[in-house]
Write a protein that holds these residues in place. Structure first.
Motif, PDB file in Angstrom:
ATOM      1  N   PHE A  30      63.581  38.635  66.856  1.00 19.18           N
ATOM      2  CA  PHE A  30      62.596  39.058  65.861  1.00 19.18           C
ATOM      3  C   PHE A  30      62.522  38.122  64.662  1.00 19.18           C
ATOM      4  O   PHE A  30      61.751  38.348  63.742  1.00 19.18           O
ATOM      5  CB  PHE A  30      62.892  40.488  65.406  1.00 19.18           C
ATOM      6  CG  PHE A  30      62.632  41.512  66.479  1.00 19.18           C
ATOM      7  CD1 PHE A  30      61.342  41.946  66.746  1.00 19.18           C
ATOM      8  CD2 PHE A  30      63.668  42.023  67.239  1.00 19.18           C
ATOM      9  CE1 PHE A  30      61.098  42.879  67.746  1.00 19.18           C
ATOM     10  CE2 PHE A  30      63.435  42.948  68.238  1.00 19.18           C
ATOM     11  CZ  PHE A  30      62.154  43.377  68.493  1.00 19.18           C
ATOM     12  N   GLY A  31      63.333  37.059  64.641  1.00 17.68           N
ATOM     13  CA  GLY A  31      63.246  36.065  63.583  1.00 17.68           C
ATOM     14  C   GLY A  31      63.794  36.507  62.244  1.00 17.68           C
ATOM     15  O   GLY A  31      63.238  36.151  61.204  1.00 17.68           O
ATOM     16  N   VAL A  32      64.863  37.299  62.273  1.00 17.61           N
ATOM     17  CA  VAL A  32      65.507  37.742  61.032  1.00 17.61           C
ATOM     18  C   VAL A  32      66.970  37.307  61.053  1.00 17.61           C
ATOM     19  O   VAL A  32      67.487  36.878  62.079  1.00 17.61           O
ATOM     20  CB  VAL A  32      65.402  39.274  60.848  1.00 17.61           C
ATOM     21  CG1 VAL A  32      63.952  39.714  60.749  1.00 17.61           C
ATOM     22  CG2 VAL A  32      66.113  40.016  61.962  1.00 17.61           C
ATOM     23  N   TRP A  33      67.632  37.407  59.917  1.00 13.01           N
ATOM     24  CA  TRP A  33      69.049  37.050  59.836  1.00 13.01           C
ATOM     25  C   TRP A  33      69.892  38.079  60.587  1.00 13.01           C
ATOM     26  O   TRP A  33      69.616  39.275  60.550  1.00 13.01           O
ATOM     27  CB  TRP A  33      69.514  37.009  58.387  1.00 13.01           C
ATOM     28  CG  TRP A  33      68.956  35.869  57.628  1.00 13.01           C
ATOM     29  CD1 TRP A  33      67.908  35.894  56.759  1.00 13.01           C
ATOM     30  CD2 TRP A  33      69.414  34.515  57.663  1.00 13.01           C
ATOM     31  NE1 TRP A  33      67.679  34.642  56.253  1.00 13.01           N
ATOM     32  CE2 TRP A  33      68.589  33.773  56.787  1.00 13.01           C
ATOM     33  CE3 TRP A  33      70.430  33.856  58.346  1.00 13.01           C
ATOM     34  CZ2 TRP A  33      68.767  32.413  56.585  1.00 13.01           C
ATOM     35  CZ3 TRP A  33      70.592  32.506  58.139  1.00 13.01           C
ATOM     36  CH2 TRP A  33      69.773  31.788  57.273  1.00 13.01           C
ATOM     37  N   ALA A  34      70.955  37.632  61.248  1.00 10.88           N
ATOM     38  CA  ALA A  34      71.873  38.534  61.942  1.00 10.88           C
ATOM     39  C   ALA A  34      72.501  39.515  60.961  1.00 10.88           C
ATOM     40  O   ALA A  34      72.698  40.688  61.283  1.00 10.88           O
ATOM     41  CB  ALA A  34      72.951  37.741  62.678  1.00 10.88           C
TER      42      ALA A  34
END
Length: 72
Positions: A30-34
């Motif tokens: 989803f293109g977010v930080w872990a």
């Protein structure tokens, strides 16, 4: 400054994790930080809601115009 991510996106990330994806896999998908995915899952488990508030997306390569603006 990046805009906040929608609650819908946060819920989709959490749903992917609850469906069996690792936190890192869901974050990459989803293109977010872990770290955001970890926080959202923890918040969902503790409060039954996805964490609300501004969250940055993964950094993109800065354009020449952005780099020159940042140097001002």
């Amino acid at each position: 400054m990046p805009s906040a991510l929608s609650v819908n996106l946060r819920e989709r990330v959490v749903a992917a994790i609850e469906a069996g994806a690792s936190r890192r896999q869901a974050a990459k998908r989803f293109g977010v930080w872990a770290a955001s995915a970890v926080r959202w899952v923890g918040s969902r488990r503790a409060h039954a809601v996805a964490l609300e508030g501004p969250v940055r997306t993964m950094p993109q390569l800065a354009t020449e115009a952005e780099r020159s603006y940042e140097q001002l």
